[in-house]
Design an enzyme around this catalytic site. Structure first.
Site, mmCIF file in Angstrom:
data_model
loop_
_atom_site.group_PDB
_atom_site.id
_atom_site.type_symbol
_atom_site.label_atom_id
_atom_site.label_comp_id
_atom_site.label_asym_id
_atom_site.label_seq_id
_atom_site.Cartn_x
_atom_site.Cartn_y
_atom_site.Cartn_z
ATOM 1 N N HIS A 58 12.682 -9.061 32.771
ATOM 2 C CA HIS A 58 12.243 -8.831 34.154
ATOM 3 C C HIS A 58 13.479 -8.682 35.039
ATOM 4 O O HIS A 58 14.607 -8.858 34.572
ATOM 5 C CB HIS A 58 11.302 -9.913 34.662
ATOM 6 C CG HIS A 58 11.881 -11.311 34.716
ATOM 7 N ND1 HIS A 58 12.295 -11.995 33.596
ATOM 8 C CD2 HIS A 58 12.114 -12.148 35.770
ATOM 9 C CE1 HIS A 58 12.743 -13.187 33.952
ATOM 10 N NE2 HIS A 58 12.659 -13.302 35.272
ATOM 11 N N HIS A 60 14.812 -10.291 37.677
ATOM 12 C CA HIS A 60 15.583 -11.353 38.334
ATOM 13 C C HIS A 60 17.052 -11.319 37.895
ATOM 14 O O HIS A 60 17.355 -11.032 36.736
ATOM 15 C CB HIS A 60 14.978 -12.733 38.045
ATOM 16 C CG HIS A 60 13.736 -12.994 38.848
ATOM 17 N ND1 HIS A 60 12.792 -13.928 38.483
ATOM 18 C CD2 HIS A 60 13.282 -12.427 39.998
ATOM 19 C CE1 HIS A 60 11.813 -13.939 39.386
ATOM 20 N NE2 HIS A 60 12.083 -13.037 40.307
ATOM 21 N N ASP A 62 19.178 -13.487 37.140
ATOM 22 C CA ASP A 62 19.622 -14.325 36.020
ATOM 23 C C ASP A 62 19.098 -13.809 34.668
ATOM 24 O O ASP A 62 19.218 -14.488 33.643
ATOM 25 C CB ASP A 62 19.256 -15.805 36.248
ATOM 26 C CG ASP A 62 17.774 -16.049 36.396
ATOM 27 O OD1 ASP A 62 17.046 -15.129 36.828
ATOM 28 O OD2 ASP A 62 17.328 -17.181 36.072
ATOM 29 N N HIS A 63 18.546 -12.607 34.684
ATOM 30 C CA HIS A 63 18.149 -11.927 33.447
ATOM 31 C C HIS A 63 18.734 -10.511 33.403
ATOM 32 O O HIS A 63 19.179 -10.051 32.357
ATOM 33 C CB HIS A 63 16.611 -11.882 33.327
ATOM 34 C CG HIS A 63 16.024 -13.253 33.224
ATOM 35 N ND1 HIS A 63 15.655 -13.829 32.028
ATOM 36 C CD2 HIS A 63 15.807 -14.203 34.178
ATOM 37 C CE1 HIS A 63 15.226 -15.057 32.250
ATOM 38 N NE2 HIS A 63 15.311 -15.317 33.544
ATOM 39 N N HIS A 115 4.911 -13.642 36.987
ATOM 40 C CA HIS A 115 6.209 -14.194 37.433
ATOM 41 C C HIS A 115 6.921 -13.108 38.252
ATOM 42 O O HIS A 115 7.379 -13.354 39.369
ATOM 43 C CB HIS A 115 7.038 -14.605 36.225
ATOM 44 C CG HIS A 115 8.401 -15.114 36.555
ATOM 45 N ND1 HIS A 115 8.625 -16.330 37.138
ATOM 46 C CD2 HIS A 115 9.626 -14.545 36.405
ATOM 47 C CE1 HIS A 115 9.920 -16.500 37.332
ATOM 48 N NE2 HIS A 115 10.555 -15.433 36.894
ATOM 49 N N ASP A 138 10.528 -15.118 31.505
ATOM 50 C CA ASP A 138 10.048 -16.232 32.326
ATOM 51 C C ASP A 138 8.522 -16.240 32.431
ATOM 52 O O ASP A 138 7.960 -16.756 33.396
ATOM 53 C CB ASP A 138 10.668 -16.169 33.732
ATOM 54 C CG ASP A 138 12.143 -16.522 33.709
ATOM 55 O OD1 ASP A 138 12.676 -16.822 32.621
ATOM 56 O OD2 ASP A 138 12.774 -16.494 34.790
ATOM 57 N N HIS A 176 14.632 -19.415 29.259
ATOM 58 C CA HIS A 176 15.389 -20.613 29.683
ATOM 59 C C HIS A 176 15.104 -21.780 28.738
ATOM 60 O O HIS A 176 14.036 -21.850 28.129
ATOM 61 C CB HIS A 176 14.972 -21.063 31.095
ATOM 62 C CG HIS A 176 15.290 -20.103 32.189
ATOM 63 N ND1 HIS A 176 16.415 -20.211 32.978
ATOM 64 C CD2 HIS A 176 14.615 -19.020 32.648
ATOM 65 C CE1 HIS A 176 16.421 -19.240 33.882
ATOM 66 N NE2 HIS A 176 15.335 -18.494 33.715
#
Ligand SMILES: [Zn+2]
Length: 256
Positions: A58, A60, A62-63, A115, A138, A176
């Site tokens: 996705h 975000h 942090d991905h 999400h 996520d 995560h």
């Protein structure tokens, strides 16, 4: 089929990047390489495979936040497979589209909006060995699920149901490392009455990295977010309707 997990932003975001490799051709997918400096040593010195695609679960940061740096350094002509909102995306597979990796791996893109609306899980199957795994970003965590940032409980329920319909033996690789805290929350729902959860809690206490240790079958046993008609979930949420129970569980977890 071989999966290497690469911890990134550890003790902060506790993110996982994954390298999914077809052993016969040595071709790999590099999944969610958000923090290139954390994985550069592995990618340049220890990894002998050829990265065929950068892939995001996705958009975000942090991905997907590492796409630009990797495209301008290590992987200049590598495509980015991701949902429409990821930076530098070059190809967005449609729901249930099958993509070949190397010689033996077939990967099915599963759209799992909630999400984020562009969330995609990737279900990989090795035609030679019959191994199966799924990269859930996520959407699904071990014993948990992602926050509903861009969607509704109904959408999350549809997405999780889709994942739970994969073969029981499918190994799960979430975005995560949240297992210990998820198990702690699940204990508030089940108490000591869920044997699989008690075992998970013990496992999480003695393993810093739990990714790849569990399957879809395990999730069905200990994850409250996919056990919405379980009497303990109904009691903890006060909701008989599964969608309402899921919404309530997420709210409870948000403030846990
Ligand atoms: Zn996210």
């Amino acid at each position: 089929m071989h999966v290497t997990y690469l911890p990134m932003s550890w003790k902060s975001g506790d993110n996982y990047c994954y390298l999914l490799t077809d052993e016969e051709s040595s071709q790999s997918w590099l999944i969610d390489p958000a923090y290139p400096s954390d994985i550069m040593d592995y990618l340049t010195k220890k990894n002998k495979t050829e990265v065929a695609s950068i892939v995001n679960t996705h958009h975000h940061y942090d991905h997907a936040g590492g796409n630009g740096q990797l495209l301008s350094s290590l992987y200049k002509s590598v495509p980015v497979i991701a949902g429409k909102d990821s930076p530098y995306v070059s190809y967005t597979p449609s729901d249930e589209e099958v993509i070949q990796l190397g010689k033996n791996i077939e990967i099915t893109a599963l759209h799992t909006p909630c999400h984020t609306q562009d969330s995609i899980c990737y279900y990989a199957k090795d035609k030679l060995t019959d191994e199966k795994c799924v990269f859930t970003g996520d959407t699904l965590f071990t014993c948990g699920c992602g926050r509903f940032f861009e969607g509704t409980a109904e959408q999350m329920n549809t997405s999780l149901t889709k994942l739970m319909s994969l073969p029981d033996e499918t190994v799960t690789y979430p975005g995560h490392e949240y297992t210990a805290s998820n198990a702690k929350f699940a204990k508030t729902v089940f108490g000591n009455n869920n044997k699989a959860l008690n075992e998970l809690e013990k496992f999480a206490k003695t393993h810093e990295f739990t990714t790849g240790s569990f399957t879809i079958k395990d999730e069905k046993a200990f994850n409250p977010f996919v056990r919405l008609t379980d009497p303990y979930v109904v009691r903890a949420t006060g909701k008989n309707d599964p969608i309402e129970a899921l919404a309530e569980l997420r709210t409870m977890k948000d403030i846990f």
